[in-house]
Design a protein around this motif. Structure first.
Motif, PDB file in Angstrom:
ATOM      1  N   THR A   7      24.402  40.060  41.915  1.00 16.18           N
ATOM      2  CA  THR A   7      25.678  39.364  41.724  1.00 16.18           C
ATOM      3  C   THR A   7      26.244  38.907  43.058  1.00 16.18           C
ATOM      4  OG1 THR A   7      26.201  40.612  39.716  1.00 16.18           O
ATOM      5  CG2 THR A   7      28.050  39.617  40.900  1.00 16.18           C
ATOM      6  N   VAL A   8      26.215  39.797  44.046  1.00 10.88           N
ATOM      7  CA  VAL A   8      26.747  39.440  45.361  1.00 10.88           C
ATOM      8  C   VAL A   8      25.893  38.356  46.012  1.00 10.88           C
ATOM      9  CG1 VAL A   8      27.208  40.294  47.691  1.00 10.88           C
ATOM     10  CG2 VAL A   8      27.899  41.651  45.709  1.00 10.88           C
ATOM     11  N   LEU A   9      24.581  38.431  45.851  1.00 13.15           N
ATOM     12  CA  LEU A   9      23.718  37.385  46.401  1.00 13.15           C
ATOM     13  C   LEU A   9      24.077  36.018  45.828  1.00 13.15           C
ATOM     14  CD1 LEU A   9      20.147  38.957  46.640  1.00 13.15           C
ATOM     15  CD2 LEU A   9      21.374  37.761  48.458  1.00 13.15           C
ATOM     16  N   ALA A  10      24.351  35.962  44.530  1.00 16.35           N
ATOM     17  CA  ALA A  10      24.748  34.691  43.915  1.00 16.35           C
ATOM     18  C   ALA A  10      26.065  34.197  44.497  1.00 16.35           C
ATOM     19  CB  ALA A  10      24.870  34.859  42.402  1.00 16.35           C
ATOM     20  N   GLU A  11      27.017  35.100  44.680  1.00 15.20           N
ATOM     21  CA  GLU A  11      28.323  34.705  45.200  1.00 15.20           C
ATOM     22  C   GLU A  11      28.244  34.272  46.658  1.00 15.20           C
ATOM     23  OE1 GLU A  11      31.574  34.677  43.592  1.00 15.20           O
ATOM     24  OE2 GLU A  11      30.144  34.530  41.943  1.00 15.20           O
ATOM     25  N   VAL A  12      27.501  35.002  47.462  1.00 13.91           N
ATOM     26  CA  VAL A  12      27.423  34.643  48.875  1.00 13.91           C
ATOM     27  C   VAL A  12      26.655  33.342  49.057  1.00 13.91           C
ATOM     28  CG1 VAL A  12      25.316  35.886  49.544  1.00 13.91           C
ATOM     29  CG2 VAL A  12      27.157  35.619  51.191  1.00 13.91           C
ATOM     30  N   THR A  13      25.712  33.054  48.151  1.00  9.62           N
ATOM     31  CA  THR A  13      25.004  31.774  48.217  1.00  9.62           C
ATOM     32  C   THR A  13      25.949  30.618  47.904  1.00  9.62           C
ATOM     33  OG1 THR A  13      22.932  32.863  47.592  1.00  9.62           O
ATOM     34  CG2 THR A  13      23.011  30.481  47.364  1.00  9.62           C
ATOM     35  N   ILE A  64      26.411  46.198  51.014  1.00  8.33           N
ATOM     36  CA  ILE A  64      26.919  44.889  50.584  1.00  8.33           C
ATOM     37  C   ILE A  64      27.597  44.177  51.746  1.00  8.33           C
ATOM     38  CG2 ILE A  64      28.547  43.718  49.077  1.00  8.33           C
ATOM     39  CD1 ILE A  64      26.037  44.714  47.664  1.00  8.33           C
ATOM     40  N   GLY A  65      28.356  44.911  52.549  1.00  6.89           N
ATOM     41  CA  GLY A  65      29.009  44.292  53.707  1.00  6.89           C
ATOM     42  C   GLY A  65      27.992  43.716  54.674  1.00  6.89           C
ATOM     43  N   LEU A  66      26.906  44.458  54.924  1.00  4.24           N
ATOM     44  CA  LEU A  66      25.858  43.949  55.809  1.00  4.24           C
ATOM     45  C   LEU A  66      25.141  42.753  55.206  1.00  4.24           C
ATOM     46  CD1 LEU A  66      24.140  47.133  57.321  1.00  4.24           C
ATOM     47  CD2 LEU A  66      25.696  45.540  58.438  1.00  4.24           C
ATOM     48  N   LEU A  67      24.971  42.764  53.883  1.00  5.85           N
ATOM     49  CA  LEU A  67      24.337  41.621  53.223  1.00  5.85           C
ATOM     50  C   LEU A  67      25.161  40.350  53.443  1.00  5.85           C
ATOM     51  CD1 LEU A  67      22.408  40.193  51.275  1.00  5.85           C
ATOM     52  CD2 LEU A  67      23.761  41.126  49.382  1.00  5.85           C
ATOM     53  N   VAL A  68      26.466  40.434  53.242  1.00  4.65           N
ATOM     54  CA  VAL A  68      27.324  39.264  53.455  1.00  4.65           C
ATOM     55  C   VAL A  68      27.267  38.832  54.916  1.00  4.65           C
ATOM     56  CG1 VAL A  68      29.679  38.399  53.363  1.00  4.65           C
ATOM     57  CG2 VAL A  68      28.833  39.882  51.532  1.00  4.65           C
ATOM     58  N   GLY A 121      36.788  39.884  47.141  1.00  5.70           N
ATOM     59  CA  GLY A 121      35.710  40.844  47.102  1.00  5.70           C
ATOM     60  C   GLY A 121      34.371  40.140  47.182  1.00  5.70           C
ATOM     61  N   ALA A 122      33.330  40.876  47.562  1.00  4.69           N
ATOM     62  CA  ALA A 122      32.010  40.273  47.706  1.00  4.69           C
ATOM     63  C   ALA A 122      31.492  39.703  46.392  1.00  4.69           C
ATOM     64  CB  ALA A 122      31.028  41.312  48.248  1.00  4.69           C
ATOM     65  N   GLY A 123      32.052  40.129  45.284  1.00  2.00           N
ATOM     66  CA  GLY A 123      31.671  39.583  43.991  1.00  2.00           C
ATOM     67  C   GLY A 123      32.527  38.425  43.519  1.00  2.00           C
ATOM     68  N   ARG A 124      33.428  37.922  44.384  1.00  2.00           N
ATOM     69  CA  ARG A 124      34.313  36.815  44.007  1.00  2.00           C
ATOM     70  C   ARG A 124      34.328  35.723  45.077  1.00  2.00           C
ATOM     71  NH1 ARG A 124      35.211  34.678  40.364  1.00  2.00           N
ATOM     72  NH2 ARG A 124      37.318  33.986  40.805  1.00  2.00           N
ATOM     73  N   LEU A 125      33.290  35.599  45.858  1.00  2.00           N
ATOM     74  CA  LEU A 125      33.291  34.680  46.994  1.00  2.00           C
ATOM     75  C   LEU A 125      33.330  33.216  46.575  1.00  2.00           C
ATOM     76  CD1 LEU A 125      30.739  36.492  49.326  1.00  2.00           C
ATOM     77  CD2 LEU A 125      33.233  36.606  49.348  1.00  2.00           C
ATOM     78  N   ALA A 126      32.878  32.896  45.373  1.00  2.00           N
ATOM     79  CA  ALA A 126      32.910  31.508  44.917  1.00  2.00           C
ATOM     80  C   ALA A 126      34.334  30.982  44.830  1.00  2.00           C
ATOM     81  CB  ALA A 126      32.225  31.385  43.563  1.00  2.00           C
ATOM     82  N   ALA A 127      35.323  31.869  44.738  1.00  2.00           N
ATOM     83  CA  ALA A 127      36.721  31.436  44.652  1.00  2.00           C
ATOM     84  C   ALA A 127      37.216  30.814  45.951  1.00  2.00           C
ATOM     85  CB  ALA A 127      37.615  32.611  44.262  1.00  2.00           C
ATOM     86  N   ALA A 128      36.447  30.921  47.026  1.00  2.00           N
ATOM     87  CA  ALA A 128      36.871  30.322  48.297  1.00  2.00           C
ATOM     88  C   ALA A 128      37.093  28.821  48.149  1.00  2.00           C
ATOM     89  CB  ALA A 128      35.830  30.600  49.381  1.00  2.00           C
ATOM     90  N   GLU A 129      36.266  28.163  47.337  1.00  2.00           N
ATOM     91  CA  GLU A 129      36.438  26.715  47.195  1.00  2.00           C
ATOM     92  C   GLU A 129      37.733  26.376  46.478  1.00  2.00           C
ATOM     93  OE1 GLU A 129      34.233  22.541  46.160  1.00  2.00           O
ATOM     94  OE2 GLU A 129      33.287  24.380  45.457  1.00  2.00           O
ATOM     95  N   GLU A 130      38.194  27.236  45.592  1.00  2.00           N
ATOM     96  CA  GLU A 130      39.449  26.959  44.907  1.00  2.00           C
ATOM     97  C   GLU A 130      40.597  26.904  45.901  1.00  2.00           C
ATOM     98  OE1 GLU A 130      40.016  29.626  41.646  1.00  2.00           O
ATOM     99  OE2 GLU A 130      38.084  29.135  40.726  1.00  2.00           O
ATOM    100  N   ALA A 131      40.557  27.756  46.921  1.00  2.84           N
ATOM    101  CA  ALA A 131      41.583  27.703  47.964  1.00  2.84           C
ATOM    102  C   ALA A 131      41.448  26.434  48.797  1.00  2.84           C
ATOM    103  CB  ALA A 131      41.485  28.938  48.854  1.00  2.84           C
ATOM    104  N   VAL A 132      40.222  26.087  49.150  1.00  2.00           N
ATOM    105  CA  VAL A 132      39.985  24.909  49.992  1.00  2.00           C
ATOM    106  C   VAL A 132      40.466  23.636  49.311  1.00  2.00           C
ATOM    107  CG1 VAL A 132      38.172  23.449  50.970  1.00  2.00           C
ATOM    108  CG2 VAL A 132      38.055  25.930  51.241  1.00  2.00           C
TER     109      VAL A 132
END
Length: 364
Positions: A125-131, A275-279, A243-254
């Motif tokens: 899940t985090v890999l999908a969000e960070v991608t 997870i922190g190291l993965l991000v 959170g690392a599982g909600r990173l896609a929301a960054a575009e909503e702010a942008v």
């Protein structure tokens, strides 16, 4: 004889563990590497390894992070057009492909491959969000080559899909394909009509940001993962704590923010050791490529910090953040002027400028 301080000794031990781990992973690969052998290589105990890294996965991620060169290339003009920008990014990314004579384990390490490392559901899940966050950062750089308000996220996603596929194929079938052909193909992606428009998330579940006048004490500066420069938090703008599982929301702010807003995304996780190291790994890798292709004035304007220990989140009054967190605030005149929490919070806080007096509205 010079006596080392406790901190110096710990740093020396950590460096020895990382050097031994890199040898072990390069020789045997992630799956077959053993902590006992890493300890033996470093002339340390198994306990000394685990006192610095809680798991083999955390150690592997630390080795990959250490392999990324953070030094920026000499300043150069950004590519002149969109097609050349995509092609230049692809050429830099493809430098990681294995070399002739690399062992399978060495090739995976060179590729910074995560195959078999995160095969659990939280990690996937985090890999999908960070991608998705990677695609946003690449798109914002590409958008500097086109007229303002032109979205290029689908182009970025397609380029990353092609490049990642080339990496997986090089790992599985070394020697197949030509990286120069892949780079040329990425360049031609810029000519596709991908119907890439942004549909604002005006969804029923998004509650408008709550007005506030809360005093707060900004924490010390944190490094911006995009530029490498320290980031302060007292300027006007939007801070989205994701959170690392909600990173896609960054575009909503942008997309919802005022053009002059300073947007900061603070990434939090309840598992900083893995997870922190993965991000950190994925974002450092992507931004390292961007800095080699684009001049500083074309780097993404989004500021990205890793809020380890949730220092920034706590200062904003966001308690117990985890991988599912989405909260955001708007800062104005040194105070928190609006708050939002839950799904859609990044959009709600960013869009709140529309109700503020004396703020020029975004042109349609």
């Amino acid at each position: 004889m010079v006596r080392l301080t406790r901190a110096q000794q710990q740093e020396r031990t950590r460096a020895a563990v990382l050097a031994a781990a890199r040898e072990e992973f390069a020789e045997r690969g992630y799956a077959d590497a053993k902590i006992d052998r890493i300890a033996e290589r470093a002339d340390l105990t198994r306990g000394a390894v685990y006192s610095n890294f809680p798991s083999k996965r955390a150690l592997y991620l630390a080795v990959l992070i250490g392999s990324i060169e953070h030094a920026d290339a000499a300043a150069a003009p950004s590519p002149p057009d969109l097609a050349e920008a995509v092609g230049a990014f692809a050429r830099v990314w493809l430098e990681r492909l294995p070399l002739t004579g690399d062992t399978p384990a060495g090739a995976s390490l060179r590729l910074r491959s995560l195959a078999g490392v995160f095969d659990d559901e939280p990690g996937r899940t985090v890999l999908a969000e960070v991608t998705r966050l990677e695609a946003l950062l690449l798109a914002l750089a590409l958008e500097s080559c086109v007229p303002r308000h032109t979205r290029r996220v689908r182009l970025a996603e397609l380029a990353l899909t092609l490049l990642t596929g080339a990496g997986h194929l090089a790992d599985a079938a070394p020697g197949f394909g030509d990286p120069f052909d892949v780079a040329r193909a990425c360049r031609h992606l810029a000519g596709l009509d991908l119907a890439d428009t942004w549909d604002p998330p005006h969804l029923p579940y998004i509650t408008p940001a709550r007005p506030a006048q809360d005093a707060w004490q900004p924490p010390a500066e944190l490094p911006d993962q995009v530029t490498g420069h320290p980031v302060g938090f007292d300027a006007d703008g939007v801070i989205a704590v994701l959170g690392a599982g909600r990173l896609a929301a960054a575009e909503e702010a942008v997309r919802a923010a005022h053009p002059d807003d300073r947007i900061t995304v603070a990434v939090v996780t309840d598992d900083p050791a893995e997870i922190g190291l993965l991000v950190r790994l994925r974002i450092s890798d992507l931004t390292g490529c961007l800095r080699r292709v684009f001049a500083p004035d074309a780097w993404p304007g989004l500021r990205l910090v890793l809020d380890e220990g949730a220092v920034l989140a706590s200062a904003l009054g966001i308690q117990d953040p985890d991988d599912a967190t989405e909260a955001a605030v708007r800062i104005r005149a040194g105070k928190i002027s609006a708050r939002a929490h839950g799904r859609g919070a990044a959009h709600a806080a960013a869009a709140q400028w529309r109700g503020l007096p004396n703020v020029t509205r975004r042109s349609s």
